[in-house]
Design a protein around this motif. Structure first.
Motif, PDB file in Angstrom:
ATOM      1  N   LYS A 161       0.858  -1.181   0.000  1.00 46.78           N
ATOM      2  CA  LYS A 161       0.000   0.000   0.000  1.00 46.78           C
ATOM      3  C   LYS A 161       0.896   1.233   0.000  1.00 46.78           C
ATOM      4  O   LYS A 161       1.661   1.455   0.934  1.00 46.78           O
ATOM      5  N   LYS A 162       0.762   2.012  -1.074  1.00 49.28           N
ATOM      6  CA  LYS A 162       1.654   3.164  -1.230  1.00 49.28           C
ATOM      7  C   LYS A 162       0.857   4.399  -1.610  1.00 49.28           C
ATOM      8  O   LYS A 162      -0.048   4.334  -2.456  1.00 49.28           O
ATOM      9  N   CYS A 163       1.165   5.522  -0.962  1.00 48.13           N
ATOM     10  CA  CYS A 163       0.503   6.774  -1.295  1.00 48.13           C
ATOM     11  C   CYS A 163       1.202   7.411  -2.494  1.00 48.13           C
ATOM     12  O   CYS A 163       2.406   7.684  -2.447  1.00 48.13           O
ATOM     13  N   PRO A 164       0.465   7.662  -3.591  1.00 54.68           N
ATOM     14  CA  PRO A 164       1.107   8.231  -4.783  1.00 54.68           C
ATOM     15  C   PRO A 164       1.523   9.699  -4.602  1.00 54.68           C
ATOM     16  O   PRO A 164       2.402  10.178  -5.320  1.00 54.68           O
ATOM     17  N   ILE A 165       0.901  10.392  -3.667  1.00 50.51           N
ATOM     18  CA  ILE A 165       1.236  11.801  -3.443  1.00 50.51           C
ATOM     19  C   ILE A 165       2.480  11.931  -2.559  1.00 50.51           C
ATOM     20  O   ILE A 165       3.437  12.639  -2.884  1.00 50.51           O
ATOM     21  N   CYS A 166       2.476  11.211  -1.444  1.00 50.36           N
ATOM     22  CA  CYS A 166       3.616  11.279  -0.510  1.00 50.36           C
ATOM     23  C   CYS A 166       4.758  10.375  -0.938  1.00 50.36           C
ATOM     24  O   CYS A 166       5.878  10.509  -0.410  1.00 50.36           O
ATOM     25  N   ASP A 167       4.486   9.444  -1.859  1.00 54.95           N
ATOM     26  CA  ASP A 167       5.499   8.512  -2.344  1.00 54.95           C
ATOM     27  C   ASP A 167       6.126   7.718  -1.196  1.00 54.95           C
ATOM     28  O   ASP A 167       7.353   7.535  -1.130  1.00 54.95           O
ATOM     29  N   VAL A 168       5.278   7.244  -0.275  1.00 49.00           N
ATOM     30  CA  VAL A 168       5.755   6.427   0.837  1.00 49.00           C
ATOM     31  C   VAL A 168       4.836   5.216   0.996  1.00 49.00           C
ATOM     32  O   VAL A 168       3.661   5.251   0.618  1.00 49.00           O
ATOM     33  N   GLU A 169       5.398   4.132   1.568  1.00 49.35           N
ATOM     34  CA  GLU A 169       4.598   2.949   1.872  1.00 49.35           C
ATOM     35  C   GLU A 169       3.796   3.212   3.133  1.00 49.35           C
ATOM     36  O   GLU A 169       4.323   3.738   4.118  1.00 49.35           O
ATOM     37  N   VAL A 170       2.500   2.852   3.122  1.00 48.22           N
ATOM     38  CA  VAL A 170       1.594   3.177   4.210  1.00 48.22           C
ATOM     39  C   VAL A 170       1.229   1.900   4.967  1.00 48.22           C
ATOM     40  O   VAL A 170       0.854   0.888   4.359  1.00 48.22           O
ATOM     41  N   ASP A 171       1.320   1.937   6.290  1.00 50.26           N
ATOM     42  CA  ASP A 171       0.917   0.813   7.132  1.00 50.26           C
ATOM     43  C   ASP A 171      -0.600   0.817   7.319  1.00 50.26           C
ATOM     44  O   ASP A 171      -1.278   1.831   7.111  1.00 50.26           O
ATOM     45  N   THR A 172      -1.122  -0.311   7.764  1.00 52.54           N
ATOM     46  CA  THR A 172      -2.563  -0.443   7.960  1.00 52.54           C
ATOM     47  C   THR A 172      -3.091   0.538   9.003  1.00 52.54           C
ATOM     48  O   THR A 172      -4.197   1.071   8.863  1.00 52.54           O
ATOM     49  N   VAL A 173      -2.284   0.826  10.031  1.00 58.47           N
ATOM     50  CA  VAL A 173      -2.733   1.732  11.098  1.00 58.47           C
ATOM     51  C   VAL A 173      -2.869   3.162  10.597  1.00 58.47           C
ATOM     52  O   VAL A 173      -3.536   3.993  11.237  1.00 58.47           O
ATOM     53  N   ASP A 174      -2.288   3.483   9.465  1.00 59.57           N
ATOM     54  CA  ASP A 174      -2.352   4.833   8.918  1.00 59.57           C
ATOM     55  C   ASP A 174      -3.466   5.001   7.889  1.00 59.57           C
ATOM     56  O   ASP A 174      -3.542   6.035   7.216  1.00 59.57           O
ATOM     57  N   LEU A 175      -4.319   3.982   7.750  1.00 60.39           N
ATOM     58  CA  LEU A 175      -5.399   4.045   6.768  1.00 60.39           C
ATOM     59  C   LEU A 175      -6.702   4.466   7.425  1.00 60.39           C
ATOM     60  O   LEU A 175      -6.985   4.100   8.566  1.00 60.39           O
ATOM     61  N   VAL A 176      -7.512   5.240   6.707  1.00 59.63           N
ATOM     62  CA  VAL A 176      -8.855   5.610   7.130  1.00 59.63           C
ATOM     63  C   VAL A 176      -9.807   5.309   5.992  1.00 59.63           C
ATOM     64  O   VAL A 176      -9.399   5.184   4.841  1.00 59.63           O
ATOM     65  N   LYS A 177     -11.091   5.217   6.317  1.00 59.03           N
ATOM     66  CA  LYS A 177     -12.095   4.910   5.303  1.00 59.03           C
ATOM     67  C   LYS A 177     -12.724   6.193   4.795  1.00 59.03           C
ATOM     68  O   LYS A 177     -13.076   7.076   5.572  1.00 59.03           O
ATOM     69  N   GLY A 178     -12.869   6.280   3.471  1.00 59.52           N
ATOM     70  CA  GLY A 178     -13.467   7.459   2.862  1.00 59.52           C
ATOM     71  C   GLY A 178     -14.472   7.082   1.798  1.00 59.52           C
ATOM     72  O   GLY A 178     -14.328   6.069   1.114  1.00 59.52           O
ATOM     73  N   TYR A 179     -15.520   7.893   1.660  1.00 57.21           N
ATOM     74  CA  TYR A 179     -16.559   7.661   0.659  1.00 57.21           C
ATOM     75  C   TYR A 179     -16.462   8.735  -0.406  1.00 57.21           C
ATOM     76  O   TYR A 179     -16.479   9.934  -0.116  1.00 57.21           O
ATOM     77  N   GLU A 180     -16.345   8.323  -1.668  1.00 56.89           N
ATOM     78  CA  GLU A 180     -16.212   9.260  -2.791  1.00 56.89           C
ATOM     79  C   GLU A 180     -17.608   9.726  -3.210  1.00 56.89           C
ATOM     80  O   GLU A 180     -18.330   9.028  -3.908  1.00 56.89           O
ATOM     81  N   TYR A 181     -18.003  10.909  -2.751  1.00 57.84           N
ATOM     82  CA  TYR A 181     -19.324  11.429  -3.077  1.00 57.84           C
ATOM     83  C   TYR A 181     -19.323  12.223  -4.379  1.00 57.84           C
ATOM     84  O   TYR A 181     -20.371  12.443  -4.980  1.00 57.84           O
ATOM     85  N   GLU A 182     -18.153  12.683  -4.824  1.00 58.42           N
ATOM     86  CA  GLU A 182     -17.964  13.297  -6.132  1.00 58.42           C
ATOM     87  C   GLU A 182     -16.625  12.812  -6.670  1.00 58.42           C
ATOM     88  O   GLU A 182     -15.825  12.230  -5.930  1.00 58.42           O
ATOM     89  N   LYS A 183     -16.360  13.080  -7.927  1.00 55.82           N
ATOM     90  CA  LYS A 183     -15.110  12.646  -8.533  1.00 55.82           C
ATOM     91  C   LYS A 183     -13.924  13.241  -7.770  1.00 55.82           C
ATOM     92  O   LYS A 183     -13.777  14.457  -7.661  1.00 55.82           O
TER      93      LYS A 183
END
Length: 315
Positions: free
Chosen positions: A46-68
């Motif tokens: 799991k890697k963030c394309p903006i920060c260019d770092v590998e992300v651990d599970t504890v650093d993940l949150v859930k989000g709902y895409e209500y618009e593009k």
């Protein structure tokens, strides 16, 4: 079978403790991605394309895409506030006719087996539903999600089908409503359907692609070569009536062969029954002859004595 859930079926004041088991299983082949050079399994990162770092599970949150590309973040507390309490009850709401439910509503099947203490109540529910010809619509909560479900009798037991809610069903627009069909086309179409009509025999259908995949994998493991036979291409027919005539001609022969087999089987069964009846009759007649008394009196083995009259005695 592995038990997925334990609870009870509730209808009226009756409570039937049951265990839930998966009624179906996937037969799909599951593949893993390997590194081509060393053939070791690739690890998902799991890697963030903006920060260019590998992300651990504890650093993940859930989000709902209500618009593009626009998200609203939901915390674990937000989600916990909406979770349904763990229910151990399948609550029957209504009993209805099975034919009123379109198969599009069905999602997944589960077997419901009774606990040892509920065998009589379970059998009572099964037999009552079978004799009434009804199925039960119920509500059940599993994995924090509320499901609509259908309970019906299958192979002398209960099976539960989780169902889609009406809002989950996509509706199809009217297709070809302006097309006018001729009576000749309808007659031939009905004849074709009649020629292809068969009793439902599920064992005769099988996944040909899966069988080919299994053979391919087996051949790879043993070092054998495997070749899939290309399907024969049918003749391209553009005219609808020509296609119907060709299809009817093709199915008439098959239908005749099937009817011939059916007649032969029926004749064989009839002959067997007649033979059995004849043997039973013969045996019964033989037994009757042995058991029934004869009208003819048996002859005595003793010699009868001659009568001596008084005149003969006087002489």
């Amino acid at each position: 079978m592995h038990t997925l859930w334990k609870g009870s079926i509730s209808f009226g004041l009756v409570n039937v403790p049951v265990k839930m088991h998966a009624a179906t299983e996937s037969q799909d082949f599951k593949f893993n991605y390997l590194h081509k050079e060393c053939q070791n399994r690739i690890r998902s990162i799991k890697k963030c394309p903006i920060c260019d770092v590998e992300v651990d599970t504890v650093d993940l949150v859930k989000g709902y895409e209500y618009e593009k590309d626009r998200f609203v973040v939901l915390s674990e507390e937000d989600l916990a506030s909406l979770e349904q309490p763990m229910s151990r009850s399948i609550d029957i709401l209504d009993f209805i006719d099975l034919k009123e439910i379109d198969p599009i509503y069905y999602e997944k099947s589960y077997y419901l087996s009774p606990e040892e203490t509920a065998l009589k109540a379970y059998r009572l529910l099964c037999q009552a539903m079978e004799e009434s010809g009804k199925v039960a619509l119920a509500r059940v909560t599993m994995r924090s999600k509320q499901h609509l479900a259908c309970l019906r009798v299958f192979e002398q037991g209960l099976v539960m089908e989780t169902m889609h809610y009406p809002k989950e069903i996509r509706h199809i627009d009217g297709v070809g409503e302006h097309i006018v069909l001729t009576e000749a086309e309808m007659t031939m179409a009905r004849q074709l359907i009649d020629n292809l009509a068969r009793p439902f025999e599920p064992e005769k259908y099988h996944d040909e692609l899966r069988e080919q995949m299994a053979s391919l994998i087996k051949g790879k493991v043993t070092g054998e070569t495997f070749k899939v036979e290309a399907p024969t291409k049918g003749r391209k027919v553009v005219d609808l009536m020509e296609a119907l005539r060709a299809s009817i001609a093709l199915t008439e022969k098959e239908k005749g062969q099937l009817e011939g087999k059916t007649v032969a089987k029926t004749a064989a069964r009839t002959k067997a029954k007649t033979t059995d009846k004849a043997e039973v009759k013969t045996n019964n007649d033989t037994d009757s002859n042995l058991e029934q008394p004869s009208d003819e009196k048996p002859k005595s083995s003793l010699t009868p004595r001659k009568r001596t009259t008084r005149r003969a005695k006087g002489a």
